[in-house]
Design a protein around this motif. Sequence first.
Motif, PDB file in Angstrom:
ATOM      1  N   LEU A 159       0.828  -1.208   0.000  1.00 16.08           N
ATOM      2  CA  LEU A 159       0.000   0.000   0.000  1.00 16.08           C
ATOM      3  C   LEU A 159       0.863   1.258   0.000  1.00 16.08           C
ATOM      4  O   LEU A 159       0.633   2.181  -0.781  1.00 16.08           O
ATOM      5  CB  LEU A 159      -0.936   0.003   1.205  1.00 16.08           C
ATOM      6  N   THR A 160       1.881   1.283   0.865  1.00 19.91           N
ATOM      7  CA  THR A 160       2.777   2.443   0.916  1.00 19.91           C
ATOM      8  C   THR A 160       3.486   2.617  -0.417  1.00 19.91           C
ATOM      9  O   THR A 160       3.576   3.731  -0.946  1.00 19.91           O
ATOM     10  CB  THR A 160       3.809   2.281   2.047  1.00 19.91           C
ATOM     11  N   SER A 198       2.526   1.711  -3.367  1.00 22.99           N
ATOM     12  CA  SER A 198       1.628   2.176  -4.436  1.00 22.99           C
ATOM     13  C   SER A 198       1.444   3.687  -4.356  1.00 22.99           C
ATOM     14  O   SER A 198       1.423   4.366  -5.379  1.00 22.99           O
ATOM     15  CB  SER A 198       0.285   1.446  -4.377  1.00 22.99           C
ATOM     16  N   VAL A 199       1.329   4.225  -3.149  1.00 22.95           N
ATOM     17  CA  VAL A 199       1.206   5.676  -2.985  1.00 22.95           C
ATOM     18  C   VAL A 199       2.504   6.363  -3.408  1.00 22.95           C
ATOM     19  O   VAL A 199       2.499   7.347  -4.150  1.00 22.95           O
ATOM     20  CB  VAL A 199       0.847   6.036  -1.522  1.00 22.95           C
ATOM     21  N   LEU A 200       3.638   5.834  -2.942  1.00 23.18           N
ATOM     22  CA  LEU A 200       4.933   6.430  -3.305  1.00 23.18           C
ATOM     23  C   LEU A 200       5.177   6.342  -4.808  1.00 23.18           C
ATOM     24  O   LEU A 200       5.757   7.252  -5.396  1.00 23.18           O
ATOM     25  CB  LEU A 200       6.060   5.748  -2.537  1.00 23.18           C
ATOM     26  N   VAL A 215       2.951   6.483  -7.242  1.00 20.38           N
ATOM     27  CA  VAL A 215       2.175   7.542  -7.898  1.00 20.38           C
ATOM     28  C   VAL A 215       2.849   8.888  -7.681  1.00 20.38           C
ATOM     29  O   VAL A 215       2.989   9.695  -8.613  1.00 20.38           O
ATOM     30  CB  VAL A 215       0.723   7.561  -7.376  1.00 20.38           C
ATOM     31  N   LEU A 216       3.299   9.144  -6.451  1.00 21.76           N
ATOM     32  CA  LEU A 216       3.985  10.411  -6.178  1.00 21.76           C
ATOM     33  C   LEU A 216       5.276  10.525  -6.980  1.00 21.76           C
ATOM     34  O   LEU A 216       5.566  11.580  -7.545  1.00 21.76           O
ATOM     35  CB  LEU A 216       4.292  10.539  -4.686  1.00 21.76           C
TER      36      LEU A 216
END
Length: 132
Positions: free
Chosen positions: A81-82, A84-86, A88-89
């Motif tokens: 999860l972490t 996937s966010v990183l 995108v960023l």
Amino acid sequence: FEYEFFVFKETPESVREKDYRGLTPMAPGWFGYSVIRNSTGNAFYRQLLDHCRDMDMAIEGLHEETGPGALEAAIEVSDALTFSVLGVLFKTYAKVVAQRHRGHHAPVAALTIIRTAGVNRLRQNHVQGDCL
């Protein structure tokens, strides 16, 4: 996790005018891990690393990959999860930094240049095969 991507000496307008073909790479030739290319592009590297640091995104490595204008960024391993966010960023801010840096373009997307190294894919080294 690693992102391999290309940086071009293009603007968002010029890539559209060229229909995303025949783009001029940030650096020519096939010089993976080149100290010269990393040194001459150090302002771009520094800006990208600083943005990532400011977002608490640890980049373990950022270097030229083999291929014209090809780069590779290794983002520190984290849970899915972490990451996937990183991811995108990272993809977003790689584009932002490239555009701010002398009008470059960094399409962090799949298969920008076919038949060359660094085909802009997420590589999961701990899983057999590549995720395309």
